[in-house]
Write a protein that holds these residues in place. Structure first.
Motif, mmCIF file in Angstrom:
data_model
loop_
_atom_site.group_PDB
_atom_site.id
_atom_site.type_symbol
_atom_site.label_atom_id
_atom_site.label_comp_id
_atom_site.label_asym_id
_atom_site.label_seq_id
_atom_site.Cartn_x
_atom_site.Cartn_y
_atom_site.Cartn_z
ATOM 1 N N VAL A 73 118.221 94.842 10.721
ATOM 2 C CA VAL A 73 117.823 95.180 9.359
ATOM 3 C C VAL A 73 118.986 94.798 8.454
ATOM 4 O O VAL A 73 120.121 95.238 8.689
ATOM 5 N N PRO A 74 118.744 93.959 7.431
ATOM 6 C CA PRO A 74 119.849 93.541 6.571
ATOM 7 C C PRO A 74 120.409 94.714 5.761
ATOM 8 O O PRO A 74 119.679 95.412 5.062
ATOM 9 N N ALA A 75 121.706 94.923 5.888
ATOM 10 C CA ALA A 75 122.386 96.011 5.185
ATOM 11 C C ALA A 75 122.918 95.514 3.847
ATOM 12 O O ALA A 75 123.438 94.403 3.751
ATOM 13 N N ALA A 76 122.794 96.352 2.858
ATOM 14 C CA ALA A 76 123.382 96.035 1.559
ATOM 15 C C ALA A 76 124.898 96.145 1.669
ATOM 16 O O ALA A 76 125.433 96.984 2.391
ATOM 17 N N HIS A 77 125.583 95.280 0.970
ATOM 18 C CA HIS A 77 127.047 95.371 0.897
ATOM 19 C C HIS A 77 127.390 96.659 0.142
ATOM 20 O O HIS A 77 126.657 97.065 -0.762
ATOM 21 N N PRO A 78 128.485 97.319 0.484
ATOM 22 C CA PRO A 78 128.849 98.547 -0.239
ATOM 23 C C PRO A 78 128.955 98.364 -1.751
ATOM 24 O O PRO A 78 128.712 99.319 -2.498
ATOM 25 N N PHE A 79 129.286 97.165 -2.214
ATOM 26 C CA PHE A 79 129.334 96.918 -3.657
ATOM 27 C C PHE A 79 127.943 96.967 -4.287
ATOM 28 O O PHE A 79 127.817 97.065 -5.500
ATOM 29 N N GLU A 80 126.878 96.870 -3.467
ATOM 30 C CA GLU A 80 125.500 96.847 -3.968
ATOM 31 C C GLU A 80 124.796 98.198 -3.817
ATOM 32 O O GLU A 80 123.625 98.301 -4.140
ATOM 33 N N ALA A 81 125.490 99.207 -3.311
ATOM 34 C CA ALA A 81 124.803 100.413 -2.861
ATOM 35 C C ALA A 81 125.258 101.688 -3.557
ATOM 36 O O ALA A 81 126.420 101.849 -3.921
ATOM 37 N N TRP A 82 124.299 102.596 -3.707
ATOM 38 C CA TRP A 82 124.599 103.957 -4.121
ATOM 39 C C TRP A 82 125.049 104.735 -2.902
ATOM 40 O O TRP A 82 124.631 104.442 -1.780
ATOM 41 N N GLY A 83 125.871 105.737 -3.131
ATOM 42 C CA GLY A 83 126.312 106.579 -2.029
ATOM 43 C C GLY A 83 126.812 107.916 -2.540
ATOM 44 O O GLY A 83 126.981 108.124 -3.745
ATOM 45 N N ASP A 84 127.016 108.831 -1.623
ATOM 46 C CA ASP A 84 127.578 110.124 -1.984
ATOM 47 C C ASP A 84 128.404 110.655 -0.821
ATOM 48 O O ASP A 84 128.319 110.154 0.294
ATOM 49 N N VAL A 85 129.205 111.651 -1.115
ATOM 50 C CA VAL A 85 130.120 112.197 -0.120
ATOM 51 C C VAL A 85 130.387 113.669 -0.446
ATOM 52 O O VAL A 85 130.306 114.079 -1.602
ATOM 53 N N ARG A 86 130.654 114.434 0.581
ATOM 54 C CA ARG A 86 131.042 115.838 0.395
ATOM 55 C C ARG A 86 132.419 116.002 1.016
ATOM 56 O O ARG A 86 132.607 115.780 2.208
ATOM 57 N N ASN A 87 133.405 116.359 0.201
ATOM 58 C CA ASN A 87 134.773 116.527 0.658
ATOM 59 C C ASN A 87 134.911 117.816 1.463
ATOM 60 O O ASN A 87 134.051 118.697 1.408
ATOM 61 N N ALA A 88 136.000 117.948 2.204
ATOM 62 C CA ALA A 88 136.231 119.138 3.024
ATOM 63 C C ALA A 88 136.301 120.402 2.181
ATOM 64 O O ALA A 88 135.950 121.486 2.660
ATOM 65 N N ASP A 89 136.719 120.293 0.914
ATOM 66 C CA ASP A 89 136.778 121.477 0.061
ATOM 67 C C ASP A 89 135.450 121.762 -0.644
ATOM 68 O O ASP A 89 135.348 122.685 -1.436
ATOM 69 N N GLY A 90 134.418 120.954 -0.360
ATOM 70 C CA GLY A 90 133.100 121.176 -0.938
ATOM 71 C C GLY A 90 132.789 120.325 -2.145
ATOM 72 O O GLY A 90 131.671 120.356 -2.651
ATOM 73 N N THR A 91 133.754 119.557 -2.647
ATOM 74 C CA THR A 91 133.527 118.701 -3.808
ATOM 75 C C THR A 91 132.498 117.630 -3.455
ATOM 76 O O THR A 91 132.599 116.986 -2.421
ATOM 77 N N TYR A 92 131.519 117.463 -4.322
ATOM 78 C CA TYR A 92 130.472 116.463 -4.123
ATOM 79 C C TYR A 92 130.769 115.267 -5.010
ATOM 80 O O TYR A 92 130.906 115.399 -6.225
ATOM 81 N N GLY A 93 130.892 114.081 -4.417
ATOM 82 C CA GLY A 93 131.174 112.862 -5.165
ATOM 83 C C GLY A 93 130.065 111.846 -5.031
ATOM 84 O O GLY A 93 129.315 111.848 -4.054
ATOM 85 N N VAL A 94 129.959 110.976 -6.031
ATOM 86 C CA VAL A 94 128.946 109.923 -6.008
ATOM 87 C C VAL A 94 129.630 108.562 -6.148
ATOM 88 O O VAL A 94 130.678 108.440 -6.775
ATOM 89 N N GLY A 95 129.012 107.556 -5.537
ATOM 90 C CA GLY A 95 129.467 106.180 -5.668
ATOM 91 C C GLY A 95 128.341 105.333 -6.215
ATOM 92 O O GLY A 95 127.197 105.446 -5.772
ATOM 93 N N GLN A 96 128.661 104.515 -7.203
ATOM 94 C CA GLN A 96 127.666 103.666 -7.834
ATOM 95 C C GLN A 96 127.885 102.214 -7.410
ATOM 96 O O GLN A 96 129.009 101.813 -7.138
ATOM 97 N N PRO A 97 126.809 101.429 -7.408
ATOM 98 C CA PRO A 97 126.977 100.010 -7.083
ATOM 99 C C PRO A 97 127.762 99.289 -8.173
ATOM 100 O O PRO A 97 127.669 99.636 -9.354
ATOM 101 N N LEU A 98 128.539 98.309 -7.749
ATOM 102 C CA LEU A 98 129.291 97.496 -8.703
ATOM 103 C C LEU A 98 128.490 96.288 -9.159
ATOM 104 O O LEU A 98 128.725 95.756 -10.242
ATOM 105 N N ILE A 99 127.552 95.840 -8.295
ATOM 106 C CA ILE A 99 126.725 94.680 -8.629
ATOM 107 C C ILE A 99 125.284 94.968 -8.197
ATOM 108 O O ILE A 99 125.036 95.827 -7.358
ATOM 109 N N ASP A 100 124.358 94.227 -8.768
ATOM 110 C CA ASP A 100 122.966 94.309 -8.324
ATOM 111 C C ASP A 100 122.847 93.669 -6.943
ATOM 112 O O ASP A 100 123.590 92.731 -6.624
ATOM 113 N N PRO A 101 121.899 94.156 -6.127
ATOM 114 C CA PRO A 101 121.716 93.550 -4.798
ATOM 115 C C PRO A 101 121.431 92.053 -4.904
ATOM 116 O O PRO A 101 120.643 91.620 -5.733
ATOM 117 N N LEU A 102 122.094 91.289 -4.038
ATOM 118 C CA LEU A 102 121.907 89.842 -4.038
ATOM 119 C C LEU A 102 120.729 89.428 -3.170
ATOM 120 O O LEU A 102 120.096 88.412 -3.413
#
Length: 159
Positions: A73-102
């Motif tokens: 299954v073709p994976a999007a490059h991390p620059f093309e993808a939304w993402g999120d993370v939960r830090n050990a202290d509970g902080t919730y972070g988001v990552g936005q794509p830098l470019i549109d999917p190619l």
């Protein structure tokens, strides 16, 4: 921060145990960066994957892992993808794509949502829904924009 209770029920298997038991698996889904290349060669992961009829690899390249899996299954490059993370202290972070999917590819969030049988949506929608849940069930338009601007959900910062 504690891991969600749902994760306590997930069984795990060490990689060497997986290799030894590979013939007993009907399918395997791989969401890793070319594990056939990156794990020690004497472990025999490539041979183990070849024993599994339905092996599916989510990857960005036709690499060593793609060569031994039945499906890719073709994976999007991390620059093309939304993402999120939960830090050990509970902080919730988001990552936005830098470019549109190619290409017509899937991000990790989209791929996992598909496997979970969730309704088809964009990566942004999945991240927004998670942010709402983490933030207590509601998320105003202003809070969402602040989260996108700062990269984390301000209401969950632990100082």
């Amino acid at each position: 921060y504690l891991a969600p209770d749902e994760l306590a029920e997930v069984s795990t298997l060490k990689l060497d145990e997986f290799v030894n038991q590979a013939a007993s698996f009907k399918s395997v889904w791989i969401l890793a960066n070319n594990p056939v290349f990156t794990v020690p060669g004497d472990l025999g992961l490539a041979g183990a994957l070849e024993k599994i009829k339905d092996s599916v690899y989510w990857g960005t390249h036709d690499d060593e892992t793609a060569a031994v899996c039945a499906w890719t299954v073709p994976a999007a490059h991390p620059f093309e993808a939304w993402g999120d993370v939960r830090n050990a202290d509970g902080t919730y972070g988001v990552g936005q794509p830098l470019i549109d999917p190619l290409l017509d590819s899937k991000s990790a969030i989209e791929f996992l949502a598909m496997l979970a049988g969730l309704p088809v949506a964009s990566g942004q929608q999945y991240v927004m829904e998670t942010a709402k849940a983490v933030g207590g069930g509601t998320l105003s338009e202003r809070t969402w924009k602040e989260t996108l601007h700062s990269g984390y959900l301000l209401s969950l910062i632990h100082i």
